[in-house]
Design an enzyme around this catalytic site. Structure first.
Site, PDB file in Angstrom:
ATOM      1  N   ASP A   1      66.106 103.110  25.868  1.00 49.77           N
ATOM      2  CA  ASP A   1      67.533 102.948  25.568  1.00 49.77           C
ATOM      3  C   ASP A   1      68.407 103.072  26.815  1.00 49.77           C
ATOM      4  O   ASP A   1      67.947 103.483  27.889  1.00 49.77           O
ATOM      5  CB  ASP A   1      67.971 103.978  24.503  1.00 49.77           C
ATOM      6  CG  ASP A   1      67.459 105.388  24.786  1.00 49.77           C
ATOM      7  OD1 ASP A   1      67.015 105.664  25.920  1.00 49.77           O
ATOM      8  OD2 ASP A   1      67.496 106.227  23.878  1.00 49.77           O
TER       9      ASP A   1
ATOM     10  N   ASN B   1      69.299 116.188  16.025  1.00 53.31           N
ATOM     11  CA  ASN B   1      69.494 115.727  14.645  1.00 53.31           C
ATOM     12  C   ASN B   1      68.327 114.860  14.172  1.00 53.31           C
ATOM     13  O   ASN B   1      68.430 114.174  13.172  1.00 53.31           O
ATOM     14  CB  ASN B   1      70.817 114.953  14.523  1.00 53.31           C
ATOM     15  CG  ASN B   1      70.860 113.728  15.430  1.00 53.31           C
ATOM     16  OD1 ASN B   1      69.871 113.411  16.108  1.00 53.31           O
ATOM     17  ND2 ASN B   1      71.990 113.040  15.461  1.00 53.31           N
TER      18      ASN B   1
ATOM     19  N   HIS C   1      66.927 112.318  15.835  1.00 56.59           N
ATOM     20  CA  HIS C   1      66.889 110.920  16.281  1.00 56.59           C
ATOM     21  C   HIS C   1      65.733 110.675  17.249  1.00 56.59           C
ATOM     22  O   HIS C   1      65.263 111.589  17.925  1.00 56.59           O
ATOM     23  CB  HIS C   1      68.240 110.469  16.857  1.00 56.59           C
ATOM     24  CG  HIS C   1      68.593 110.963  18.227  1.00 56.59           C
ATOM     25  ND1 HIS C   1      69.855 111.430  18.534  1.00 56.59           N
ATOM     26  CD2 HIS C   1      67.901 111.052  19.377  1.00 56.59           C
ATOM     27  CE1 HIS C   1      69.892 111.779  19.805  1.00 56.59           C
ATOM     28  NE2 HIS C   1      68.710 111.557  20.350  1.00 56.59           N
TER      29      HIS C   1
ATOM     30  N   GLU D   1      70.032 107.024  15.323  1.00 48.33           N
ATOM     31  CA  GLU D   1      70.637 108.191  14.702  1.00 48.33           C
ATOM     32  C   GLU D   1      70.256 108.277  13.225  1.00 48.33           C
ATOM     33  O   GLU D   1      69.794 107.294  12.640  1.00 48.33           O
ATOM     34  CB  GLU D   1      72.161 108.087  14.828  1.00 48.33           C
ATOM     35  CG  GLU D   1      72.674 108.060  16.273  1.00 48.33           C
ATOM     36  CD  GLU D   1      72.686 109.443  16.929  1.00 48.33           C
ATOM     37  OE1 GLU D   1      71.820 110.278  16.605  1.00 48.33           O
ATOM     38  OE2 GLU D   1      73.566 109.678  17.782  1.00 48.33           O
TER      39      GLU D   1
HETATM   40  C1  GLP Z   1      68.739 111.452  24.099  1.00 47.92           C
HETATM   41  C2  GLP Z   1      67.826 110.222  24.248  1.00 47.92           C
HETATM   42  C3  GLP Z   1      66.524 110.411  23.537  1.00 47.92           C
HETATM   43  C4  GLP Z   1      66.044 111.824  23.833  1.00 47.92           C
HETATM   44  C5  GLP Z   1      66.918 112.814  23.135  1.00 47.92           C
HETATM   45  C6  GLP Z   1      66.655 114.260  23.522  1.00 47.92           C
HETATM   46  O1  GLP Z   1      69.985 111.179  23.597  1.00 47.92           O
HETATM   47  N1  GLP Z   1      68.384 108.957  23.853  1.00 47.92           N
HETATM   48  O2  GLP Z   1      65.592 109.427  23.931  1.00 47.92           O
HETATM   49  O3  GLP Z   1      64.743 112.006  23.349  1.00 47.92           O
HETATM   50  O4  GLP Z   1      68.281 112.468  23.236  1.00 47.92           O
HETATM   51  O5  GLP Z   1      67.101 114.535  24.808  1.00 47.92           O
HETATM   52  P1  GLP Z   1      66.808 115.883  25.576  1.00 47.92           P
HETATM   53  O6  GLP Z   1      65.394 115.802  26.013  1.00 47.92           O
HETATM   54  O7  GLP Z   1      67.762 115.880  26.716  1.00 47.92           O
HETATM   55  O8  GLP Z   1      67.005 116.988  24.618  1.00 47.92           O
END
Ligand code: GLP
Length: 264
Positions: free
Chosen positions: A67, A136, A138, A143
């Site tokens: 993404d 949450n 995702h 989402e």
């Molecule tokens: C982000 C990314 C995800 C990631 C998640 C957790 O928004 N788009 O791909 O897995 O949220 O991120 P973090 O590892 O910083 O907790």
């Protein structure tokens, strides 16, 4: 879904790197699906160390990231383009032209999204998709409520995700509202999925993903349907789990470790 308990963050990262390096050595021209986020920093650090020690080469690997934010300069320090350059691409031998990240600056975002899907197919599909999990539930930027068969497309971030990702931007107002993300259907087509979850802020989402019902309200729960999904959780992320799961030590000590990875 195979759940694996790691003692702490470092052991989770090192075990994930062990698995990725093993797969790359097995198939040097493989297609990797890559992820970003704070959880992934230790994983890339470990992969870079293995590369420097001569244990793995990414010279033949092609990769597709999950993404990217819409309308954010790829050179912005919080963009996923920057994250990948700093944490991985500039540190290992993967040819930079083999690294694909969704383009959030295209003036034809929808066409670019379907082209991304076509490019993944043309590369032969994703062999191994690395994934993190949002607080949450995702995955990528799908989402809660996202279609469980969605494809790469534009999504609007939830207020919760905007807050979670604020530290990289300084204040919530600076977090882009829109993103381009692989869909859940795209992720589910990967041959292997490797999910990493660390820390107490992920404990509730981890519980719902592993022991809750399959529901679009927790997009990560779709991994229950994947034939080769491996979920590595550290102790803090695992506190709400009630069933027992194998530990990293148990798997590494198993003389049949290679079979472990054949089925989830
Ligand atoms: C982000 C990314 C995800 C990631 C998640 C957790 O928004 N788009 O791909 O897995 O949220 O991120 P973090 O590892 O910083 O907790």
């Amino acid at each position: 879904m195979k759940v694996i308990r790691a003692r702490d963050y470092d052991q989770m990262c090192s075990f994930a790197a062990h698995f990725i390096a093993r797969q790359v050595n097995h198939k040097p021209g493989m297609v990797l699906g890559l992820a970003t986020g704070r959880t992934m920093q230790g994983l890339y650090r470990d992969l870079v160390e293995r590369h420097r020690a001569g244990a793995v080469s990414f010279a033949g690997v092609r990769s597709f990231n999950l993404d990217e934010y819409v309308n954010l300069d790829p050179n912005h320090p919080a963009s996923y383009h920057s994250f990948m350059r700093w944490n991985f691409v500039e540190q290992v031998d993967i040819p930079p032209e083999n690294v694909r990240i969704p383009d959030g600056n295209s003036d034809r975002l929808l066409e670019a999204a379907s082209q991304y899907e076509a490019d993944i197919r043309a590369a032969g599909g994703i062999d191994l998709q690395v994934l993190g999990i949002g607080r949450n539930g995702h995955i990528a930027f799908n989402e809660p409520g996202s279609s469980l068969s969605s494809r790469t497309r534009v999504k609007r971030l939830s207020p919760e995700t905007i807050l979670s990702n604020t530290p990289e931007f300084g204040d919530p107002e600076s977090v882009p509202r829109y993103v381009v993300t692989m869909g859940i259907g795209t992720v589910m087509e990967a041959r292997f999925v490797l999910m990493l979850a660390s820390g107490s802020s992920k404990a509730k989402a981890v519980e719902q993903m592993i022991e809750g019902p399959l529901t679009a309200q927790c997009p990560a729960s779709i991994l229950q349907m994947h034939p080769h999904a491996f979920v590595i959780v550290d102790e803090a992320a695992a506190v709400r789990l009630t069933h027992s799961y194998e530990t990293v030590e148990e798997i590494l000590a198993d003389p049949y470790e290679e079979y472990f990875w054949e089925g989830a």
